[in-house]
Motif scaffolding. Structure first.
Motif, mmCIF file in Angstrom:
data_model
loop_
_atom_site.group_PDB
_atom_site.id
_atom_site.type_symbol
_atom_site.label_atom_id
_atom_site.label_comp_id
_atom_site.label_asym_id
_atom_site.label_seq_id
_atom_site.Cartn_x
_atom_site.Cartn_y
_atom_site.Cartn_z
ATOM 1 N N PHE A 1 0.859 -1.190 0.000
ATOM 2 C CA PHE A 1 0.000 0.000 0.000
ATOM 3 C C PHE A 1 0.887 1.230 0.000
ATOM 4 O O PHE A 1 1.744 1.395 0.871
ATOM 5 N N CYS B 1 -2.801 6.854 -3.033
ATOM 6 C CA CYS B 1 -4.209 6.629 -2.682
ATOM 7 C C CYS B 1 -4.996 7.938 -2.790
ATOM 8 O O CYS B 1 -4.597 8.963 -2.239
ATOM 9 N N ILE B 2 -6.144 7.868 -3.490
ATOM 10 C CA ILE B 2 -6.991 9.062 -3.644
ATOM 11 C C ILE B 2 -8.252 8.965 -2.777
ATOM 12 O O ILE B 2 -9.153 9.792 -2.892
ATOM 13 N N GLY B 3 -8.315 7.944 -1.933
ATOM 14 C CA GLY B 3 -9.439 7.823 -0.997
ATOM 15 C C GLY B 3 -10.766 7.479 -1.647
ATOM 16 O O GLY B 3 -11.826 7.747 -1.066
ATOM 17 N N CYS B 4 -10.730 6.840 -2.814
ATOM 18 C CA CYS B 4 -11.988 6.554 -3.525
ATOM 19 C C CYS B 4 -12.773 5.421 -2.891
ATOM 20 O O CYS B 4 -13.961 5.273 -3.124
ATOM 21 N N LYS B 5 -12.116 4.589 -2.111
ATOM 22 C CA LYS B 5 -12.713 3.453 -1.409
ATOM 23 C C LYS B 5 -13.292 2.388 -2.346
ATOM 24 O O LYS B 5 -14.169 1.610 -1.954
ATOM 25 N N ALA B 6 -12.819 2.374 -3.584
ATOM 26 C CA ALA B 6 -13.218 1.286 -4.483
ATOM 27 C C ALA B 6 -12.774 -0.050 -3.901
ATOM 28 O O ALA B 6 -13.456 -1.068 -4.050
ATOM 29 N N CYS B 7 -11.619 -0.036 -3.215
ATOM 30 C CA CYS B 7 -11.097 -1.274 -2.615
ATOM 31 C C CYS B 7 -12.000 -1.773 -1.495
ATOM 32 O O CYS B 7 -12.143 -2.977 -1.292
ATOM 33 N N ILE C 1 -10.365 2.279 4.537
ATOM 34 C CA ILE C 1 -9.454 3.385 4.242
ATOM 35 C C ILE C 1 -9.676 4.433 5.324
ATOM 36 O O ILE C 1 -10.809 4.859 5.569
ATOM 37 N N CYS D 1 -8.117 -1.080 -7.684
ATOM 38 C CA CYS D 1 -7.490 0.200 -7.307
ATOM 39 C C CYS D 1 -7.048 0.954 -8.563
ATOM 40 O O CYS D 1 -6.219 0.461 -9.332
ATOM 41 N N PRO D 2 -7.590 2.152 -8.794
ATOM 42 C CA PRO D 2 -7.324 2.845 -10.061
ATOM 43 C C PRO D 2 -5.894 3.375 -10.202
ATOM 44 O O PRO D 2 -5.446 3.643 -11.318
ATOM 45 N N THR E 1 -2.887 0.231 -3.991
ATOM 46 C CA THR E 1 -2.860 -1.135 -3.446
ATOM 47 C C THR E 1 -2.419 -2.045 -4.579
ATOM 48 O O THR E 1 -3.074 -2.112 -5.624
HETATM 49 S S1 SF4 Z 1 -9.034 1.767 -4.387
HETATM 50 FE FE1 SF4 Z 1 -6.881 2.430 -4.279
HETATM 51 S S2 SF4 Z 1 -6.987 4.678 -4.457
HETATM 52 FE FE2 SF4 Z 1 -9.060 3.972 -3.967
HETATM 53 S S3 SF4 Z 1 -9.163 4.100 -1.718
HETATM 54 FE FE3 SF4 Z 1 -8.528 2.003 -2.209
HETATM 55 S S4 SF4 Z 1 -6.284 2.072 -2.135
HETATM 56 FE FE4 SF4 Z 1 -6.987 4.193 -2.263
#
Ligand code: SF4
Ligand code: SF4
Ligand code: SF4
Length: 327
Positions: free
Chosen positions: A44, A49-55, A91, A197-198, A202
Motif C-alpha cells: 500500500f 491513494c486518492i481515498g476513492c474506497k473502491a477497494c 481506508i 485500485c485505479p 494497493t
Molecule cells: S481503491 Fe486504491 S486509491 Fe481507492 S481508496 Fe482504495 S487504495 Fe486508495
C-alpha cells in the motif's frame, strides 16, 4: 490463622521466584520463520491513494459482506470506522490543520489502509488453541476456518494490529478478517482490492517483488516522475502509468516490524501518525512460545508450583502453631 488469600499470595510469590530461577536459562525466544519465497501480499502506497474506497466496496462484494455503519444516523451508507467482522478492509484518513495539502504532516491529509497484515510469524495463529487460524506454508496467507473456531477470541486479543473481530450478531459466532482473497487466488485471480485500485496504491504480488518495488520508490527523488505498476506486479498484465514522485518516508513498514508482514506500507506521513503501531523486530509469538516451552519443558512449572505450595503450606502451619502457642 492463615487466610486462603495469604496462602495463595505466598504460594504464587514462591512459585514465581522458583519458576523464574528455574526457567531463566531455558526461556529463550524460539527462532522466527523466514518469508516463503512464494509468499504473496500487498503493497500500500499512501502517496498514490486518492481515498476513492473502491477497494472497500470490492472487498465487500467478493467476500459477500453486508454494509456496515456506526450509528442508525449513518445507516444509509457503508461507513465503518475500522475493520469489523463484516468489514475486512477500511481506508482511514490522517488530518491536520487546514487540510490544504495532500501527504503533508502539517495542514495536510493522507489516506491509509487497514486490513490483515498477514504477519510472517502471526500472533493470532500462535494464540489460537484449536488451529482455526493457520498460516499457509507456501503463500503465507493467514487463513481462518469458522468450522473449527470455538469463539474464544484469543486471536482478537493477540493481534498487535487489532485486526480480527468477533461477529456478535452471528448466530453461530465467527471471526472476520481479510484472507487475502484466497478463494480468488485459488481460481487464478488476485486480491480484489488491488484489482480495482485505479492508481495502484494497493498492489498485489509476491512479497519479494513488492519489497523490491517499495525500495525503488522510497529511493526516488521527490518531485520527479516514475512509472507505477497497477494490479498484480508479479503476473501482470502491465497496467502501469507514469506519475509524480512524492516525498517518501525512508521506511517500509512491515519489512521488519513484528518479525515482518506480507502487507507492506509506504508513504509520505510517518507510519505511527497513521495509527500503525511501533513494533519491535521480533515477533511476539516467538517470545511467548519460547517462554511457554521453557516453563513446561522438563515439567519445570508444575514442579515449581508443587514445591512452592509445599513450602508455603509448611511455613504457614509453622506460623499458625507459633501463634497458637502464644495464646
Ligand atoms: S481503491 Fe486504491 S486509491 Fe481507492 S481508496 Fe482504495 S487504495 Fe486508495
Ligand atoms: S495482522 Fe493480526 S490477524 Fe493478521 S496475521 Fe497478523 S496477527 Fe494475525
Ligand atoms: S485482499 Fe481481499 S479480503 Fe483482503 S482486503 Fe483486499 S479485497 Fe479484502
Amino acid at each position: 490463622m492463615t487466610s486462603r488469600r495469604d496462602f495463595l499470595r505466598g504460594t504464587l510469590a514462591g512459585t514465581g521466584a522458583v519458576a523464574a530461577a528455574a526457567v531463566a536459562p531455558r526461556a529463550e525466544a524460539r527462532p522466527m520463520p523466514e518469508r516463503s519465497p512464494d509468499a504473496v501480499g500487498l503493497l500500500f502506497d499512501g502517496t498514490l491513494c486518492i481515498g476513492c474506497k473502491a477497494c472497500v466496496s470490492a472487498c465487500k462484494e467478493v467476500n459477500d459482506l453486508p454494509l456496515d455503519y456506526n450509528s442508525p444516523v449513518d445507516a444509509l451508507w457503508d461507513t465503518p470506522l475500522d475493520t469489523t467482522a463484516r468489514t475486512f478492509n477500511v481506508i482511514k484518513v490522517y488530518k491536520d490543520g487546514d487540510l490544504s495539502q495532500k501527504d503533508s504532516v502539517e495542514n495536510g491529509y493522507a489516506f491509509t489502509k487497514a486490513s490483515c497484515y498477514h504477519c510472517v510469524d502471526p500472533s493470532c495463529v500462535s494464540a489460537c488453541p484449536v488451529s482455526a487460524m493457520t498460516k499457509d506454508k507456501v503463500t503465507g496467507i493467514v487463513e481462518y476456518d469458522a468450522n473449527i473456531c470455538i469463539g474464544c477470541r484469543y486471536c482478537v486479543a493477540a493481534c498487535p494490529f487489532g485486526i480480527p473481530k468477533y461477529d456478535y450478531d452471528s448466530p453461530t459466532g465467527a471471526i472476520g478478517k481479510c484472507e487475502l482473497c484466497r478463494h480468488r487466488t485459488e481460481d487464478g485471480q488476485y486480491a480484489a482490492c488491488a484489482e480495482v485500485c485505479p492508481t495502484g496504491a494497493t498492489l498485489f504480488g509476491k512479497v519479494g517483488d513488492l519489497l523490491e518495488e517499495a525500495r525503488r520508490r522510497v529511493a526516488l527523488e521527490p518531485g520527479g516522475t516514475t512509472v507505477y505498476p497497477r494490479g498484480d506486479i508479479t503476473n501482470g498484465p502491465d497496467q502501469s502509468w507514469e506519475g509524480p514522485v512524492a516525498n517518501y518516508q525512508q521506511h517500509i513498514y512491515g519489512e521488519h516490524e513484528g518479525g515482518g508482514t506480507q502487507v507492506l506500507h509506504i508513504g509520505a506521513i510517518p507510519h505511527q501518525k497513521l495509527g500503525l503501531p511501533a513494533l519491535p523486530e521480533y515477533s511476539y509469538a516467538s517470545r511467548s512460545e519460547g517462554l511457554q516451552h521453557g516453563l513446561y519443558s522438563g515439567l519445570v512449572l508444575p514442579l515449581a508450583l508443587f514445591g512452592a505450595m509445599t513450602w508455603a503450606a509448611r511455613r504457614n502451619s509453622r506460623h499458625d502453631d507459633e501463634e497458637g502457642g502464644e495464646k
